[in-house]
Design an enzyme around this catalytic site. Structure first.
Site, mmCIF file in Angstrom:
data_model
loop_
_atom_site.group_PDB
_atom_site.id
_atom_site.type_symbol
_atom_site.label_atom_id
_atom_site.label_comp_id
_atom_site.label_asym_id
_atom_site.label_seq_id
_atom_site.Cartn_x
_atom_site.Cartn_y
_atom_site.Cartn_z
ATOM 1 N NE ARG A 75 -3.495 -2.690 0.466
ATOM 2 C CZ ARG A 75 -4.066 -3.408 -0.457
ATOM 3 N NH1 ARG A 75 -3.872 -3.112 -1.728
ATOM 4 N NH2 ARG A 75 -4.813 -4.441 -0.166
ATOM 5 C CE LYS A 166 -2.791 -11.514 2.734
ATOM 6 N NZ LYS A 166 -2.933 -10.058 2.810
ATOM 7 C CG HIS A 179 -11.180 -8.315 -3.909
ATOM 8 N ND1 HIS A 179 -10.203 -9.298 -3.970
ATOM 9 C CD2 HIS A 179 -10.749 -7.418 -2.989
ATOM 10 C CE1 HIS A 179 -9.236 -8.998 -3.126
ATOM 11 N NE2 HIS A 179 -9.536 -7.853 -2.521
ATOM 12 C CG ASP A 250 -10.185 -11.299 2.793
ATOM 13 O OD1 ASP A 250 -9.707 -10.165 2.940
ATOM 14 O OD2 ASP A 250 -9.884 -12.033 1.831
#
Length: 358
Positions: A75, A166, A179, A250
């Protein structure tokens, strides 16, 4: 003091904390904050933001987390040392190199005040069509992935960054991206046990502090519920794999969940199923989730002992790992983040990868 807030991690809107965001974090005693690229301008600004976030803490600091896996999932783009994707690191056949790369990531995050990295990816890319995981994984079989999992966890946790394995029970054999849609896994559970579970078992043995539950349906676990809302999936982690630490969902805003359930309903289902913490990218949805949990506690569809169990596990983690918060001293950051030694080391690693491929 509300215990329910400690079952929620929320995103925030920008590069500094708004008054209403501060109020929500403080008043509701929220467990932590997850940061994304829209929260980042520079290492100094990031540290300033995290210092602001931690002024809302009560007994213990907030979890401040980010997805910093290396490669494309990273990020904080400018200023930080850019670690190659895990698939490329795995090709070097060197757990030591993976450990050292993880230490670099950990030290840079720690210097800015982050205390939880949502890594490593324990998924196995055993479906060539899988684009969502792809080079985020270490390899295409259980052995290749398991080999490096403890290197990442140790690299992070020995540098005081909590880690999160994960996406349990494995997202690597799917074609759909949770997503946008709900992946369905038809693979027999016994085969999943022999393959997909192995990197997670390695993570548990390496004392990982968090495991993230994926939004996937595994037909042999429960054909009707995503694993993140499914008691049987949590039971496998707790009873079969003997995992005692934190389980986080998540992002609950992913369409795999948000297209099928209301935010209020999904939060209650996840906590009742066995999640300790539910995670939201945007605070408006974290607020809805919290209202759902409050309502469910009031009408007893969420039992007090369930809340207490999840809350105690969160508190136990914080007490062991985050006892106190010392505000980041901003002039020190530039000595650690993106420093010359780290850059040189990563450049050497990239050169080794290039030589392998040439």
């Amino acid at each position: 003091m509300s215990k329910l807030g400690q079952l929620i991690i929320t995103g925030i809107s920008g590069t500094s904390l708004l008054e209403e965001e501060r109020e929500f974090l403080e008043k509701e005693n929220i467990a932590g904050v997850i940061l994304f690229s829209n929260n980042y301008e520079s290492p100094a600004q990031l540290a300033e933001l995290i210092n602001q976030i931690q002024t809302t803490r009560k007994e213990y600091p907030l979890f401040v987390c980010v997805d910093n896996e290396g490669g494309r999932v990273f990020r904080f783009k400018t200023g930080f040392t850019k670690v190659p994707p895990m698939m490329e690191l795995g090709s070097l056949n060197s757990p030591k190199t993976v450990f050292e790369c993880s230490q670099i990531m950990a030290k840079e995050l720690k210097a800015c005040g982050v205390n939880l990295n949502l890594a490593p990816v324990c998924d196995i890319v055993n479906n060539e069509q899988n684009k969502v995981i792809g080079d985020r994984a270490f390899g295409k079989n259980a052995e290749a992935v398991s080999k490096y999992i403890s290197s990442v966890i140790r690299g992070l946790q020995t540098s005081n960054i909590l880690s999160c394995a994960k996406h349990f029970p494995g997202h690597g054999c799917t074609t759909k991206d949770s997503h946008f849609d709900l992946p369905i896994i038809k693979k027999p559970l016994d085969e999943i046990r022999k393959e997909e579970f192995l990197p997670f078992i390695k993570a548990i043995k390496s004392r990982v502090e968090f495991i993230m539950m994926a939004h996937v349906i595994v037909e042999e676990i429960n054909p009707d519920l995503p694993t993140s809302l499914c008691p049987e999936a949590y039971s496998i982690l707790r009873n079969e794999l003997r995992y005692t630490k934190l389980i986080i969902s998540d992002d609950m805003q992913m369409k795999a969940i948000a297209d099928r359930y209301s935010y209020e309903e999904a939060a209650v289902m996840a906590i009742n199923a066995g999640a300790d913490i539910v995670e939201y990218k945007d605070m408006e949805f974290a607020k809805k989730a919290l209202e759902g949990l409050k309502q469910a506690q009031k009408n007893q569809t969420l039992k007090n002992e369930t809340v207490l169990d999840r809350y105690n596990r969160v508190m136990n983690c914080k007490e062991r790992n985050l006892k106190e918060y010392n505000p980041v001293y901003i002039p020190e950051i530039s000595k650690v983040v993106g420093n010359k030694t780290s850059e040189e080391f990563i450049n050497e690693v990239k050169e080794r990868i290039e030589n392998l491929n040439s």
